[in-house]
Design an enzyme around this catalytic site. Structure first.
Site, short mmCIF file in Angstrom:
data_model
loop_
_atom_site.label_atom_id
_atom_site.label_comp_id
_atom_site.label_asym_id
_atom_site.label_seq_id
_atom_site.Cartn_x
_atom_site.Cartn_y
_atom_site.Cartn_z
N LYS A 20 -10.39 -1.19 -2.77
CA LYS A 20 -9.77 -1.43 -1.45
C LYS A 20 -9.86 -0.19 -0.56
CE LYS A 20 -5.64 -2.65 -3.09
NZ LYS A 20 -5.83 -2.55 -4.56
N ARG A 50 2.24 -7.02 -1.19
CA ARG A 50 2.08 -7.10 -2.65
C ARG A 50 3.06 -8.09 -3.27
NH1 ARG A 50 -0.30 -1.62 -3.34
NH2 ARG A 50 -0.97 -1.31 -5.48
P1 AMP Z 1 -1.98 1.97 -4.48
O1 AMP Z 1 -2.33 3.27 -3.85
O2 AMP Z 1 -2.16 0.81 -3.56
O3 AMP Z 1 -2.65 1.76 -5.82
O4 AMP Z 1 -0.41 2.02 -4.79
C1 AMP Z 1 0.13 2.96 -5.68
C2 AMP Z 1 1.58 2.59 -6.00
O5 AMP Z 1 2.35 2.64 -4.80
C3 AMP Z 1 1.82 1.20 -6.56
O6 AMP Z 1 1.60 1.15 -7.96
C4 AMP Z 1 3.27 0.97 -6.19
O7 AMP Z 1 4.13 1.70 -7.04
C5 AMP Z 1 3.36 1.63 -4.81
N1 AMP Z 1 3.04 0.66 -3.74
C6 AMP Z 1 1.98 0.70 -2.89
N2 AMP Z 1 2.01 -0.34 -2.04
C7 AMP Z 1 3.12 -1.05 -2.35
C8 AMP Z 1 3.69 -2.26 -1.86
N3 AMP Z 1 3.12 -2.95 -0.86
N4 AMP Z 1 4.85 -2.68 -2.42
C9 AMP Z 1 5.44 -2.00 -3.42
N5 AMP Z 1 4.94 -0.89 -3.95
C10 AMP Z 1 3.79 -0.41 -3.43
#
Ligand code: AMP
Length: 192
Positions: free
Chosen positions: A14, A89
């Protein structure tokens, strides 16, 4: 406005593909994960809270995440459109995003879902850990939890957009350019 939800499990690509899309379509990139990480780095109250969930591979609570996302959108009112990366999410986040965009007289144009099978995700994340320095990429148990959380809580968000005829599945395996071209094709079909 062109508002895209770039969807997919952790490690689907992404972030990489968002960079391509913002260049090509002149969009503002909002990655909730990146915003949380910036807050952790800045040692803000939000960062401290988010870290306690992120370190375990759990989701940060909806209310906090939704509030943060809303304020980031409002900071970019002149935007031609947004790429939402890693948001929504949960179904509650999807509903809140729809309501919020409606209040701004706009809406989600498309959800593009990068599809990559689980074993490939695990390999990619462990490899990414070598350069990302992200603690949640380096530990196989946390990676597994993130994938489980995706399957249980996040995957159903597809149905929300499918019921609005906005969902497109994209093969997330292949060369980066090849995958970008699949995304461009899907977006350009919308504009024509
Ligand atoms: P990412 O960088 O998208 O892999 O997100 C890393 C972490 O941030 C995830 O594992 C969640 O702990 C938190 N996170 C990111 N986006 C969200 C979201 N929309 N809702 C809840 N937690 C989020």
């Amino acid at each position: 406005m062109l508002n895209i939800v770039l969807f997919g499990p952790p490690g689907a690509g992404k972030g990489t593909q968002s960079e391509r899309l913002i260049d090509k379509y002149g969009l503002v990139h909002l990655s909730t994960g990146d915003i949380f990480r910036a807050n952790i780095k800045g040692e803000t109250e939000l960062g401290v809270l988010a870290k306690s969930y992120m370190d375990k591979g759990e989701l940060v609570p909806d209310a906090v995440t939704i509030d943060m996302l809303r304020s980031e959108v409002l900071k970019n009112e002149a935007a031609k459109g947004f790429i939402f990366d890693g948001f929504p999410r949960t179904n509650a986040q999807a509903v809140a995003l729809d309501e919020f965009l409606k209040s701004l007289n706009t809406e989600i144009s498309l959800m593009l879902a990068l599809e990559v099978e689980e074993e490939e995700l695990k390999t990619r994340l462990l490899k990414r850990a070598e350069v990302s320095g992200r603690p949640d990429d380096a530990n196989p148990e946390i990676i597994q939890n993130r994938i489980n959380v995706y399957n249980n809580e996040t995957k159903p968000v597809k149905d929300f957009y499918q019921s609005q005829n906005k969902f497109i599945s994209i093969n997330g395996i292949g060369e980066i350019d090849e995958i970008s071209n699949r995304l461009y094709q899907a977006i350009d079909q919308l504009n024509n």
